[in-house]
Design a protein around this motif. Structure first.
Motif, PDB file in Angstrom:
ATOM      1  N   LEU A 196     -22.762   3.024 -18.128  1.00 17.35           N
ATOM      2  CA  LEU A 196     -22.415   4.449 -18.106  1.00 17.35           C
ATOM      3  C   LEU A 196     -23.073   5.176 -16.938  1.00 17.35           C
ATOM      4  CD1 LEU A 196     -22.765   5.251 -21.928  1.00 17.35           C
ATOM      5  CD2 LEU A 196     -20.638   5.055 -20.630  1.00 17.35           C
ATOM      6  N   GLY A 197     -24.029   4.478 -16.300  1.00 18.33           N
ATOM      7  CA  GLY A 197     -24.753   5.108 -15.207  1.00 18.33           C
ATOM      8  C   GLY A 197     -25.661   6.220 -15.684  1.00 18.33           C
ATOM      9  N   ALA A 198     -26.177   6.073 -16.907  1.00 19.15           N
ATOM     10  CA  ALA A 198     -27.020   7.109 -17.504  1.00 19.15           C
ATOM     11  C   ALA A 198     -28.456   6.608 -17.612  1.00 19.15           C
ATOM     12  CB  ALA A 198     -26.492   7.476 -18.891  1.00 19.15           C
ATOM     13  N   PRO A 199     -29.435   7.517 -17.540  1.00 15.71           N
ATOM     14  CA  PRO A 199     -30.841   7.119 -17.665  1.00 15.71           C
ATOM     15  C   PRO A 199     -31.077   6.451 -19.020  1.00 15.71           C
ATOM     16  CG  PRO A 199     -30.658   9.372 -16.880  1.00 15.71           C
ATOM     17  CD  PRO A 199     -29.286   8.960 -17.310  1.00 15.71           C
ATOM     18  N   PHE A 200     -31.861   5.378 -19.011  1.00 11.93           N
ATOM     19  CA  PHE A 200     -32.121   4.641 -20.243  1.00 11.93           C
ATOM     20  C   PHE A 200     -33.592   4.754 -20.620  1.00 11.93           C
ATOM     21  CE2 PHE A 200     -33.414   0.598 -22.315  1.00 11.93           C
ATOM     22  CZ  PHE A 200     -32.717   0.759 -23.501  1.00 11.93           C
ATOM     23  N   LYS A 201     -33.828   5.108 -21.884  1.00 12.70           N
ATOM     24  CA  LYS A 201     -35.183   5.188 -22.412  1.00 12.70           C
ATOM     25  C   LYS A 201     -35.376   4.032 -23.387  1.00 12.70           C
ATOM     26  CE  LYS A 201     -38.319   8.286 -24.916  1.00 12.70           C
ATOM     27  NZ  LYS A 201     -38.434   9.599 -25.592  1.00 12.70           N
ATOM     28  N   PRO A 202     -36.178   3.037 -23.041  1.00 12.95           N
ATOM     29  CA  PRO A 202     -36.357   1.856 -23.906  1.00 12.95           C
ATOM     30  C   PRO A 202     -36.963   2.218 -25.262  1.00 12.95           C
ATOM     31  CG  PRO A 202     -37.212   1.476 -21.695  1.00 12.95           C
ATOM     32  CD  PRO A 202     -36.948   2.944 -21.805  1.00 12.95           C
ATOM     33  N   ASN A 203     -36.524   1.486 -26.264  1.00 13.62           N
ATOM     34  CA  ASN A 203     -37.087   1.623 -27.623  1.00 13.62           C
ATOM     35  C   ASN A 203     -37.114   3.082 -28.089  1.00 13.62           C
ATOM     36  OD1 ASN A 203     -37.719  -1.241 -27.783  1.00 13.62           O
ATOM     37  ND2 ASN A 203     -39.391  -0.790 -26.342  1.00 13.62           N
ATOM     38  N   ASP A 204     -36.029   3.758 -27.855  1.00 15.43           N
ATOM     39  CA  ASP A 204     -35.939   5.179 -28.221  1.00 15.43           C
ATOM     40  C   ASP A 204     -35.476   5.308 -29.671  1.00 15.43           C
ATOM     41  OD1 ASP A 204     -35.672   7.878 -28.380  1.00 15.43           O
ATOM     42  OD2 ASP A 204     -34.050   8.053 -26.910  1.00 15.43           O
ATOM     43  N   ALA A 205     -36.440   5.436 -30.579  1.00 14.74           N
ATOM     44  CA  ALA A 205     -36.114   5.529 -32.006  1.00 14.74           C
ATOM     45  C   ALA A 205     -35.447   6.848 -32.365  1.00 14.74           C
ATOM     46  CB  ALA A 205     -37.382   5.353 -32.836  1.00 14.74           C
ATOM     47  N   GLY A 206     -35.588   7.835 -31.483  1.00 17.34           N
ATOM     48  CA  GLY A 206     -35.009   9.139 -31.773  1.00 17.34           C
ATOM     49  C   GLY A 206     -33.647   9.360 -31.152  1.00 17.34           C
ATOM     50  N   ARG A 207     -33.063   8.305 -30.598  1.00 10.91           N
ATOM     51  CA  ARG A 207     -31.758   8.428 -29.934  1.00 10.91           C
ATOM     52  C   ARG A 207     -30.696   8.904 -30.924  1.00 10.91           C
ATOM     53  NH1 ARG A 207     -31.204   3.278 -28.389  1.00 10.91           N
ATOM     54  NH2 ARG A 207     -32.313   3.610 -26.433  1.00 10.91           N
ATOM     55  N   THR A 208     -29.958   9.944 -30.549  1.00 14.88           N
ATOM     56  CA  THR A 208     -28.950  10.530 -31.437  1.00 14.88           C
ATOM     57  C   THR A 208     -27.551  10.353 -30.874  1.00 14.88           C
ATOM     58  OG1 THR A 208     -28.964  12.709 -30.380  1.00 14.88           O
ATOM     59  CG2 THR A 208     -30.631  12.307 -32.095  1.00 14.88           C
ATOM     60  N   LEU A 209     -26.562  10.642 -31.695  1.00  8.13           N
ATOM     61  CA  LEU A 209     -25.185  10.589 -31.215  1.00  8.13           C
ATOM     62  C   LEU A 209     -24.942  11.637 -30.128  1.00  8.13           C
ATOM     63  CD1 LEU A 209     -22.879   9.977 -34.326  1.00  8.13           C
ATOM     64  CD2 LEU A 209     -23.105   8.551 -32.265  1.00  8.13           C
ATOM     65  N   THR A 210     -25.643  12.755 -30.226  1.00  6.65           N
ATOM     66  CA  THR A 210     -25.521  13.773 -29.176  1.00  6.65           C
ATOM     67  C   THR A 210     -26.053  13.222 -27.850  1.00  6.65           C
ATOM     68  OG1 THR A 210     -25.692  15.608 -30.742  1.00  6.65           O
ATOM     69  CG2 THR A 210     -26.251  16.069 -28.443  1.00  6.65           C
ATOM     70  N   ASP A 211     -27.156  12.482 -27.910  1.00  2.00           N
ATOM     71  CA  ASP A 211     -27.704  11.860 -26.701  1.00  2.00           C
ATOM     72  C   ASP A 211     -26.677  10.879 -26.117  1.00  2.00           C
ATOM     73  OD1 ASP A 211     -30.108  13.210 -27.019  1.00  2.00           O
ATOM     74  OD2 ASP A 211     -30.972  11.600 -28.234  1.00  2.00           O
ATOM     75  N   LEU A 212     -26.058  10.114 -27.005  1.00  2.00           N
ATOM     76  CA  LEU A 212     -25.074   9.137 -26.552  1.00  2.00           C
ATOM     77  C   LEU A 212     -23.834   9.819 -25.982  1.00  2.00           C
ATOM     78  CD1 LEU A 212     -25.449   6.656 -29.545  1.00  2.00           C
ATOM     79  CD2 LEU A 212     -26.134   6.234 -27.180  1.00  2.00           C
ATOM     80  N   GLN A 213     -23.459  10.930 -26.575  1.00  2.00           N
ATOM     81  CA  GLN A 213     -22.331  11.687 -26.058  1.00  2.00           C
ATOM     82  C   GLN A 213     -22.657  12.235 -24.673  1.00  2.00           C
ATOM     83  OE1 GLN A 213     -19.763  14.347 -28.517  1.00  2.00           O
ATOM     84  NE2 GLN A 213     -20.664  15.994 -27.293  1.00  2.00           N
ATOM     85  N   ASP A 214     -23.870  12.754 -24.501  1.00  2.27           N
ATOM     86  CA  ASP A 214     -24.285  13.268 -23.202  1.00  2.27           C
ATOM     87  C   ASP A 214     -24.300  12.171 -22.148  1.00  2.27           C
ATOM     88  OD1 ASP A 214     -24.592  15.751 -24.344  1.00  2.27           O
ATOM     89  OD2 ASP A 214     -26.763  15.594 -24.591  1.00  2.27           O
ATOM     90  N   ALA A 215     -24.560  10.935 -22.594  1.00  5.35           N
ATOM     91  CA  ALA A 215     -24.566   9.810 -21.667  1.00  5.35           C
ATOM     92  C   ALA A 215     -23.145   9.384 -21.285  1.00  5.35           C
ATOM     93  CB  ALA A 215     -25.323   8.634 -22.285  1.00  5.35           C
ATOM     94  N   GLY A 216     -22.152   9.895 -22.040  1.00  6.18           N
ATOM     95  CA  GLY A 216     -20.761   9.610 -21.714  1.00  6.18           C
ATOM     96  C   GLY A 216     -20.146   8.505 -22.526  1.00  6.18           C
ATOM     97  N   VAL A 217     -20.749   8.180 -23.678  1.00 12.29           N
ATOM     98  CA  VAL A 217     -20.256   7.045 -24.456  1.00 12.29           C
ATOM     99  C   VAL A 217     -18.868   7.291 -25.040  1.00 12.29           C
ATOM    100  CG1 VAL A 217     -21.202   7.750 -26.694  1.00 12.29           C
ATOM    101  CG2 VAL A 217     -20.999   5.314 -26.136  1.00 12.29           C
ATOM    102  N   PHE A 218     -18.493   8.548 -25.222  1.00 13.61           N
ATOM    103  CA  PHE A 218     -17.182   8.850 -25.819  1.00 13.61           C
ATOM    104  C   PHE A 218     -16.101   9.097 -24.773  1.00 13.61           C
ATOM    105  CE2 PHE A 218     -20.082  10.327 -29.290  1.00 13.61           C
ATOM    106  CZ  PHE A 218     -19.703   9.368 -30.220  1.00 13.61           C
ATOM    107  N   GLU A 219     -16.448   9.007 -23.510  1.00 17.31           N
ATOM    108  CA  GLU A 219     -15.476   9.308 -22.452  1.00 17.31           C
ATOM    109  C   GLU A 219     -14.646   8.073 -22.096  1.00 17.31           C
ATOM    110  OE1 GLU A 219     -17.671  10.942 -19.221  1.00 17.31           O
ATOM    111  OE2 GLU A 219     -18.409  12.650 -20.384  1.00 17.31           O
TER     112      GLU A 219
END
Length: 219
Positions: A196-219
């Protein structure tokens, strides 16, 4: 003869009083029906048909309307008892029945819309790892069906907004289901963010669907 005349006068007085009581009861029933009609019309306008209104505020006002409706229904039962006592036919409280049906319709719509918005907020803001994806999919599909039924039956601004929101959410469900695969590991997340070309934060236990949407996962 004097006794019989007095008895006749008494009977006439009682009959007159009974007729007066019947007339007063009829007037009270008409007043009840008028108030029920006003309540029915109130539920068909203002905030109850405006999609921009916060759902919790509308539900609070619907709760107040329900109290008014319950009070009218209690009066209706009381009047029915008096009518039976006076030998009168039971009044057809059709406006009260209509107001009750209108309240059920409005409350059902707003309650379902509120449920969807509340759950969607939780699904998208809570850590995705803690989201029960199976329950999310089940609830989403159930609420989607409710929105379509509501819009078909009511067809107003609120039902249209409800249907639109659930329809938009439905388009994301296949991706959500894939992301919820229990076999996904950290390396999969790293690869996904890389693609996705988005910044990755390893072991991010707080990762949310909003974070994933901002990364472009739904595009």
């Amino acid at each position: 003869a004097a006794y019989e005349a007095k008895l006749a006068d008494t009977r006439g007085l009682l009959f007159s009083q009974l007729q007066g009581m019947r007339g007063e009861l009829d007037a009270r029933v008409m007043k009840l029906e008028k108030r029920a009609e006003e309540l029915e019309h109130a539920l068909q306008e203002g905030m109850f048909v405006e999609a921009s209104r916060p759902t919790d505020e509308v539900l609070a006002q619907l709760a107040n309307a329900k109290k008014m409706l319950v009070a009218l229904e209690e009066k209706g039962r009381t009047f029915a008892g008096w009518q039976e006592l006076f030998g009168m036919p039971a009044a057809d409280l059709r406006r009260l029945t209509a107001a009750s049906a209108e309240w059920e319709k409005r409350h059902g719509l707003w309650a379902a819309y509120h449920e969807f918005l509340t759950k969607q907020q939780a699904w998208t803001s809570e850590p995705f790892a803690s989201v029960d994806v199976a329950a999310l999919l089940k609830d989403s599909n159930a609420l989607l069906k409710q929105s379509y039924v509501a819009d078909r039956q009511i067809g107003d601004e609120v039902s249209a907004a409800f249907k639109e929101r659930t329809s938009e959410w439905r388009l994301k469900l296949p991706v959500v289901e894939e992301l919820g695969n229990p076999n996904i590991r950290e390396r999969h997340w790293r690869k996904l963010f890389g693609e996705l070309g988005a910044p990755f934060k390893p072991n991010d236990a707080g990762r949310t669907l909003t974070d994933l949407q901002d990364a472009g996962v739904f595009e």
